[in-house]
Design an enzyme around this catalytic site. Structure first.
Site, PDB file in Angstrom:
ATOM      1  N   PHE A 103       7.836  12.715 -76.462  1.00  0.00           N
ATOM      2  CA  PHE A 103       6.992  11.548 -76.096  1.00  0.00           C
ATOM      3  C   PHE A 103       7.180  10.997 -74.941  1.00  0.00           C
ATOM      4  O   PHE A 103       8.747  10.712 -74.665  1.00  0.00           O
ATOM      5  CB  PHE A 103       6.580  11.262 -76.729  1.00  0.00           C
ATOM      6  CG  PHE A 103       5.054  11.428 -77.905  1.00  0.00           C
ATOM      7  CD1 PHE A 103       5.372  12.494 -77.989  1.00  0.00           C
ATOM      8  CD2 PHE A 103       4.457   9.886 -77.285  1.00  0.00           C
ATOM      9  CE1 PHE A 103       3.455  12.575 -78.698  1.00  0.00           C
ATOM     10  CE2 PHE A 103       2.851  10.306 -77.622  1.00  0.00           C
ATOM     11  CZ  PHE A 103       2.894  11.535 -78.558  1.00  0.00           C
ATOM     12  N   GLN A 119      -1.253  -1.934 -72.060  1.00  0.00           N
ATOM     13  CA  GLN A 119      -1.374  -0.399 -70.929  1.00  0.00           C
ATOM     14  C   GLN A 119      -2.081  -0.063 -70.787  1.00  0.00           C
ATOM     15  O   GLN A 119      -2.952   0.212 -71.605  1.00  0.00           O
ATOM     16  CB  GLN A 119      -0.205   0.336 -72.454  1.00  0.00           C
ATOM     17  CG  GLN A 119       0.226   1.453 -72.591  1.00  0.00           C
ATOM     18  CD  GLN A 119       0.539   1.848 -73.130  1.00  0.00           C
ATOM     19  OE1 GLN A 119       0.869   2.469 -74.015  1.00  0.00           O
ATOM     20  NE2 GLN A 119       2.293   2.154 -72.916  1.00  0.00           N
ATOM     21  N   HIS A 123      -3.555   4.047 -70.718  1.00  0.00           N
ATOM     22  CA  HIS A 123      -2.601   4.857 -70.793  1.00  0.00           C
ATOM     23  C   HIS A 123      -2.925   6.459 -69.330  1.00  0.00           C
ATOM     24  O   HIS A 123      -3.826   5.834 -68.938  1.00  0.00           O
ATOM     25  CB  HIS A 123      -3.103   5.662 -71.743  1.00  0.00           C
ATOM     26  CG  HIS A 123      -2.666   6.716 -72.732  1.00  0.00           C
ATOM     27  ND1 HIS A 123      -2.609   8.474 -71.811  1.00  0.00           N
ATOM     28  CD2 HIS A 123      -1.957   7.309 -73.762  1.00  0.00           C
ATOM     29  CE1 HIS A 123      -1.846   9.314 -72.759  1.00  0.00           C
ATOM     30  NE2 HIS A 123      -1.516   8.323 -74.152  1.00  0.00           N
ATOM     31  N   LEU A 177      -9.404   9.319 -74.800  1.00  0.00           N
ATOM     32  CA  LEU A 177      -7.479   9.626 -74.582  1.00  0.00           C
ATOM     33  C   LEU A 177      -7.210  11.446 -74.840  1.00  0.00           C
ATOM     34  O   LEU A 177      -7.733  11.938 -76.066  1.00  0.00           O
ATOM     35  CB  LEU A 177      -6.695   9.096 -76.318  1.00  0.00           C
ATOM     36  CG  LEU A 177      -5.440   9.170 -75.412  1.00  0.00           C
ATOM     37  CD1 LEU A 177      -4.807   8.404 -74.403  1.00  0.00           C
ATOM     38  CD2 LEU A 177      -4.639   8.753 -76.920  1.00  0.00           C
ATOM     39  N   GLU A 204      -0.531  12.066 -75.093  1.00  0.00           N
ATOM     40  CA  GLU A 204       0.983  12.424 -74.918  1.00  0.00           C
ATOM     41  C   GLU A 204       1.522  13.460 -75.448  1.00  0.00           C
ATOM     42  O   GLU A 204       2.143  14.321 -74.300  1.00  0.00           O
ATOM     43  CB  GLU A 204       1.471  10.774 -74.769  1.00  0.00           C
ATOM     44  CG  GLU A 204       2.863  11.192 -73.904  1.00  0.00           C
ATOM     45  CD  GLU A 204       3.139   9.673 -73.970  1.00  0.00           C
ATOM     46  OE1 GLU A 204       2.524   8.548 -72.938  1.00  0.00           O
ATOM     47  OE2 GLU A 204       4.315   9.400 -74.459  1.00  0.00           O
ATOM     48  N   ARG A 225       4.747   5.378 -69.440  1.00  0.00           N
ATOM     49  CA  ARG A 225       3.489   4.713 -69.127  1.00  0.00           C
ATOM     50  C   ARG A 225       2.861   4.666 -67.777  1.00  0.00           C
ATOM     51  O   ARG A 225       2.197   4.642 -67.111  1.00  0.00           O
ATOM     52  CB  ARG A 225       2.238   4.783 -70.804  1.00  0.00           C
ATOM     53  CG  ARG A 225       2.271   5.753 -71.689  1.00  0.00           C
ATOM     54  CD  ARG A 225       1.357   5.592 -73.186  1.00  0.00           C
ATOM     55  NE  ARG A 225       1.812   6.426 -73.636  1.00  0.00           N
ATOM     56  CZ  ARG A 225       0.987   6.091 -75.272  1.00  0.00           C
ATOM     57  NH1 ARG A 225       1.106   4.941 -75.312  1.00  0.00           N
ATOM     58  NH2 ARG A 225       1.481   7.411 -75.982  1.00  0.00           N
ATOM     59  N   HIS A 260      -5.807   0.971 -72.841  1.00  0.00           N
ATOM     60  CA  HIS A 260      -5.117   2.291 -73.847  1.00  0.00           C
ATOM     61  C   HIS A 260      -4.321   1.139 -75.441  1.00  0.00           C
ATOM     62  O   HIS A 260      -4.431   1.138 -76.097  1.00  0.00           O
ATOM     63  CB  HIS A 260      -4.158   3.259 -73.694  1.00  0.00           C
ATOM     64  CG  HIS A 260      -3.363   4.091 -74.900  1.00  0.00           C
ATOM     65  ND1 HIS A 260      -4.333   4.816 -76.054  1.00  0.00           N
ATOM     66  CD2 HIS A 260      -1.834   4.246 -75.415  1.00  0.00           C
ATOM     67  CE1 HIS A 260      -4.135   5.479 -76.506  1.00  0.00           C
ATOM     68  NE2 HIS A 260      -2.515   5.083 -76.450  1.00  0.00           N
ATOM     69  N   ARG A 301       4.682  -0.109 -74.081  1.00  0.00           N
ATOM     70  CA  ARG A 301       5.051   0.236 -75.885  1.00  0.00           C
ATOM     71  C   ARG A 301       5.488   1.795 -75.074  1.00  0.00           C
ATOM     72  O   ARG A 301       4.209   2.497 -74.548  1.00  0.00           O
ATOM     73  CB  ARG A 301       3.812   0.451 -76.077  1.00  0.00           C
ATOM     74  CG  ARG A 301       4.259   1.447 -77.397  1.00  0.00           C
ATOM     75  CD  ARG A 301       2.497   0.971 -78.174  1.00  0.00           C
ATOM     76  NE  ARG A 301       1.701   1.435 -78.111  1.00  0.00           N
ATOM     77  CZ  ARG A 301       1.809   3.125 -78.541  1.00  0.00           C
ATOM     78  NH1 ARG A 301       2.049   3.855 -79.127  1.00  0.00           N
ATOM     79  NH2 ARG A 301      -0.148   2.984 -77.974  1.00  0.00           N
TER      80      ARG A 301
END
Ligand SMILES: Cc1cc2nc3c(=O)[nH]c(=O)nc-3n(C[C@H](O)[C@H](O)[C@H](O)COP(=O)(O)OP(=O)(O)OC[C@H]3O[C@@H](n4cnc5c(N)ncnc54)[C@H](O)[C@@H]3O)c2cc1C
Length: 565
Positions: free
Chosen positions: A115, A234, A236, A246, A249, A280, A344, A379
């Site tokens: 990730f 955040q 994304h 979405l 990721e 991100r 996100h 995050r």
């Protein structure tokens, strides 16, 4: 009107709420759990890519913690991060033992994927439906509590919390509306845990479900519990053109490339080492720069998965393939899919300690509604599911312990009557204001424009004025359905008020923080300023206005250093 009583009341039935309820039950509490939707329709259901734990050989919780701190741009409290990462392995195994069927390698061992922002592959997953798989298993566990000899859970399913009850100093439960009948009740509790999720729908576009309306943050704020680091929102980098759905990721974890309109893998300019697996905030800024400089098509760049085998896509990204075909008529096996940055996740939220305790006695928070703070300015992917289960579990235990020393409480009749009057006043409004949907859209679009990936003093001040105007418009918002049975028009109006409180707090935090850190990029204050801004921003609602305080960031092992990707 009825009054219900519990040792522990959990508000929210996503992963944080369910984990909190399970641990409170195990600690001996009589638990009530409220959810405005059926529990397995909670937004955790949407989580696709995975949950982090340093279980693999050659990995360690310290490396996971360092990646988390670095990814947070050094705003995370390092003592909290140590709890998150050191307890991750045992929690993941506990989930597996409960029945979550995580992906396994040929050898039979659990097999993680890479990730963004992670130095090792440590995101454990169930295809691209990880959240759904965990949520359903935990729901089964909750339904079995009686068989384990525990007091059965009382589930208030499709009940809506309108506000928290306090006795002035201490939280005493919540005021609720039974959606099916519209009747209003009180649920009194010795310990109350907010697990109401994030505020993603303050923005448009957003990857979040329509129910992610920041209810718990607003409710905590309204009773004087501080919100922390609300400016850290955040974006994304891979949300689908148009709808904002979405694209996990996990796709980049499996090796997908990002291309601009010229077919160039542009991440080599912005993060030459990590490329598509930078964090991100870094990728969102890169994409937005490509879009702003005209190397995009219809405001989007492309995610290219053509070089991944059809078998990998069928095994690990099947939902993404279906989403592409259904929403934009693109089969990812044959064509790159158009994506752009979209809102996100809320890194900020109700301030808590590592046991979920807020500064208000009796009030706990866990999951996306809370700010522990383990995510700081940004995050890392797959750390949020981990946050929900670690701090959900700890808050369940802590709220139960707290409740043992609490005397019973009878909620004054006037408190319930005031709440009923407030709802009636909404229902009685004349039809001469803008409708909820119009105000909500105007809020979302203006937040994206003025408090988005890149921010300036001018845009933020404009948005402060805009939020004031939106609140004035809200004061006239009509509820056209005057009935009481399953009145979603009324619920949307109540949610809009919560969203507007969150918008106000986000804008205030963004105006206050005069530096660029993590997801908060101020074009007028480029660069991180550790000298002055290595601190949390706390906002407290008071009848006289919003009060600002600051709290130091806890540093244990990792001295702030420049982030390089
Ligand atoms: C599309 C998507 C994919 C994601 N993928 C990942 C991933 O792969 N890995 C990862 O780590 N993170 C991921 N995340 C983030 C993660 O899913 C969320 O942060 C997390 O699931 C939030 O869980 P929660 O328990 O805090 O809240 P939620 O799951 O949102 O639950 C909130 C609960 O509160 C209830 N509630 C809210 N308001 C009220 C009210 N007024 N009255 C009564 N009940 C109320 C709701 O009914 C619900 O039960 C993803 C997020 C999105 C949007």
């Amino acid at each position: 009107m009825a009054v219900f009583e519990h040792d522990v009341l959990v508000i929210g039935a996503g992963l944080a709420g369910m984990r909190a309820a399970l641990s409170a039950q195990a600690a001996g509490a009589n638990v009530g759990m409220i959810s405005k939707v059926h529990p397995v329709r909670s937004h955790s259901n949407a989580a696709q890519g995975g949950i982090n734990a340093a279980l693999n050989e050659g990995d360690s919780w310290e490396e996971h913690a360092f990646d988390t701190v670095k990814g947070s741009d050094y705003l995370a409290d390092q003592d909290s991060v140590e709890v998150l990462c050191s307890e991750a392995g045992a929690e993941l195994i506990a989930l597996e033992r409960m029945g979550v069927i995580f992906n396994r390698e040929e050898s039979g061992r659990l097999g993680p994927r890479m990730f963004g922002g992670a130095s090792k592959a440590r995101a454990y997953f169930v295809g691209d439906i990880t959240g759904q798989a965990i949520l359903h298993v935990m729901y089964e566990q909750l339904m079995k509590s009686e068989a384990r000899g525990q007091t059965p859970l009382r589930l208030y399913e499709e009940w809506f919390v309108t506000s928290l009850i306090t006795d002035g100093d201490q939280c005493r439960g919540a005021l609720v509306m039974e959606i099916r009948t519209g009747e209003q009740h009180a649920v009194v509790a010795k310990g109350t845990i907010l697990a109401t999720g994030g505020f993603g729908r303050v923005y448009e576009p957003s990857t979040n479900a329509l129910i992610c309306t920041g209810d718990g943050m607003s409710q905590a704020w309204r009773v004087g519990a501080p919100l922390m680091d609300m400016e850290m929102v955040q974006y994304h980098p891979t949300t689908l053109k148009g709808s904002g759905v979405l694209i996990t990721e996990g796709a980049r974890g499996e090796g997908a490339y990002l291309l601009n309109s010229e077919g160039d893998r542009f991440m080599k300019t912005y993060a030459p080492n990590a490329m598509e697996l930078a964090s991100r905030d870094v990728i969102s800024r890169a994409e937005q720069t490509e879009i702003n400089e005209g190397r995009s098509v219809d405001g989007c760049v492309f995610l290219d998965m053509r070089h991944l085998s059809e078998q990998i896509i069928a095994e690990r990204l099947w939902q993404i393939r279906e989403i592409g075909i259904d929403f934009v008529n693109v089969d990812i096996v044959k064509e790159p899919i158009p994506v752009r940055p979209g809102v996100h996740y809320a890194m900020g939220g109700v301030k808590t300690d590592v046991n979920g305790a807020t500064p208000m006695p009796g009030l706990y928070a866990a999951g996306e509604v809370a700010c522990v703070s383990v995510h700081g300015g940004n995050r890392l992917g797959a750390n949020s599911l981990l946050d929900t289960v670690i701090f959900g579990r700890r808050s369940g235990v802590a709220a139960t312990e707290f409740g043992r020393g609490v005397s019973s409480f009878s909620v004054p009749e006037s408190v319930i009557e005031n709440e009923k009057r407030k709802v009636q006043e909404l229902l009685d409004r004349p039809k001469n204001g803008d409708r909820v949907a119009k105000i909500r859209l105007d809020m979302g679009v203006s937040m994206d424009k003025n408090v988005g990936v890149f921010r300036t003093a001018e845009g933020l001040e404009a948005q402060r004025e805009e939020v004031k105007k939106l609140k004035e418009r809200y004061a006239k918002v009509p509820v056209e359905d005057k009935g009481r049975v399953f009145n979603t028009d009324l619920l949307f109006a109540l949610e809009l008020e919560f969203l507007l409180d969150c918008a106000e707090a986000i804008v205030e935090g963004a105006i206050i923080r005069k530096e660029s850190r993590g997801a908060h990029t101020r074009l007028d204050f480029p660069g991180r300023n550790d000298q002055e801004w290595l601190k949390h921003v706390l906002l407290t609602w008071t009848p006289e206005g919003v009060r600002t305080d600051f709290a130091p960031v806890t540093i244990t092992k990792w001295t702030p250093a420049e982030r390089k990707y």
